[in-house]
Design an enzyme around this catalytic site. Structure first.
Site, short mmCIF file in Angstrom:
data_model
loop_
_atom_site.label_atom_id
_atom_site.label_comp_id
_atom_site.label_asym_id
_atom_site.label_seq_id
_atom_site.Cartn_x
_atom_site.Cartn_y
_atom_site.Cartn_z
N GLU A 60 0.82 -1.22 0.00
CA GLU A 60 0.00 0.00 0.00
C GLU A 60 0.85 1.27 0.00
OE1 GLU A 60 -2.78 -3.20 0.98
OE2 GLU A 60 -0.75 -2.70 1.66
N HIS A 129 -10.18 -6.33 10.32
CA HIS A 129 -10.76 -6.17 8.99
C HIS A 129 -12.17 -5.59 9.05
CE1 HIS A 129 -7.48 -8.94 8.17
NE2 HIS A 129 -7.61 -8.68 6.88
#
Length: 333
Positions: A60, A129
């Protein structure tokens, strides 16, 4: 207007912006051959090719940094981060660079960057998550942060984000992808900094955004039918810039406010909204501002525990009961 899903509204808008402007390109993990984890980018690699739909390694900070550089040089990248939970890996790039370059260069170097990312709980994806981390970014000057709750808003705000010369964090919610709604045709845009009154009322105001705005609207409609209680629902939509005027005017009208959000209660978006109302609508409040938010724990994997930790329609009705004149109590499962 056609009725389509939130997912389809995002897909169609991305495609239209790719067609409109050759400087727009998509970049992210598995968005090309795999068509994205949530199929938002389905078919776009085949149509536009690997230079416009760029698959990346699991890195990322690397591909967000690449996108910032591309934006500085005149391209208009749209980054997909698979979930907001992974955005922490690119915090330096987003907060220390993307958010500050336009300002530090005296307006000479815009950063027309969009970062799309879904969040939210309720999918039994466990603590790392299932988070709502939008307040991290709404806190930072130089970033714009939006969180559409309907397919129409997803379309209008995404198109605005792509055309903006500032970095924009575009927040989606996993539980909204399959929701349906009417979406305007044509070159439809929604300006940033404009909240939407989803339902008008005069007894109290519920202020929310993203998935919780949809839940709030359902609760408000049921309360009106079953208790003749007139509840106004305001969908903030834009977290930065924030539409103070619409929020404050609603509470001036109803004299009571509930803030309903999926993230944790402490230091969250709701805290900023409460401070805004205290500063700008204090004399109009007939009762303390109520806040309904998630339990302050990492979200459990166990389905019953997960549901217990998430804010619910029942909790919202209980908050209404603390503020409103009781006409007839409604019990939600």
């Amino acid at each position: 207007m056609a009725e389509i899903t939130y997912r389809q509204a995002l897909h169609d808008t991305l495609r239209e912006e790719l067609l409109r402007d050759e400087n727009v390109f998509l970049i992210g993990e598995e968005i090309g051959r795999f068509e994205g984890s949530y199929k938002i980018t389905a078919g776009l690699l085949q149509e536009f090719g690997p230079k416009r739909v760029v698959d990346t390694p699991i890195c990322e900070n690397g591909f967000v940094g690449l996108a910032i550089g591309a934006a500085m040089l005149g391209l208009r990248p749209i980054v997909e981060i698979m979930t907001i939970n992974f955005i922490a890996l690119a915090m330096d790039e987003i907060v220390n660079h993307a958010a500050k370059i336009y300002y530090m260069f005296g307006g000479q170097c815009p950063v027309p960057l969009v970062i799309r990312t879904p969040g939210g709980g309720g999918q039994q994806l466990s603590a790392t998550h299932s988070q709502n981390l939008e307040v991290w970014f709404a806190h930072v000057p130089g970033l714009k942060v939006v969180a559409p709750s309907t397919p129409a808003d997803a379309r209008g705000l995404l198109r605005t984000a792509v055309r903006d010369d500032n970095p924009v964090l575009f927040l989606e919610n996993l539980a909204l992808y399959n929701t349906r709604g009417e979406v305007p045709d044509g070159d439809y845009t929604i300006p940033f900094g404009k909240a939407r009154v989803m339902k008008e009322g005069h007894d109290l105001t519920i202020i929310s955004y993203s998935r919780m705005a949809v839940v709030a609207l359902d609760v408000a409609r049921r309360l009106e039918q079953e208790r003749q209680l007139s509840v106004e629902v305001v969908d903030v939509r834009s977290l930065r810039p924030l539409d103070h005027e619409t929020i404050v005017n609603s509470v001036k009208k109803t004299n009571r406010a509930i803030i309903f959000e999926e993230d944790w209660r402490s230091y969250g978006v709701g805290a900023e909204l409460a401070a805004t109302l205290q500063e700008e609508a204090f004399d109009y409040l007939d009762a303390p501002i109520q806040r309904v938010a998630g339990a302050e724990v990492p979200l459990p994997y166990s389905k019953p525990l997960e549901q217990a930790a998430l804010p619910s329609a029942r909790q919202l009705v209980e908050a209404v009961d603390r503020l409103a004149i009781r006409k007839r109590r409604v019990v939600y499962a």
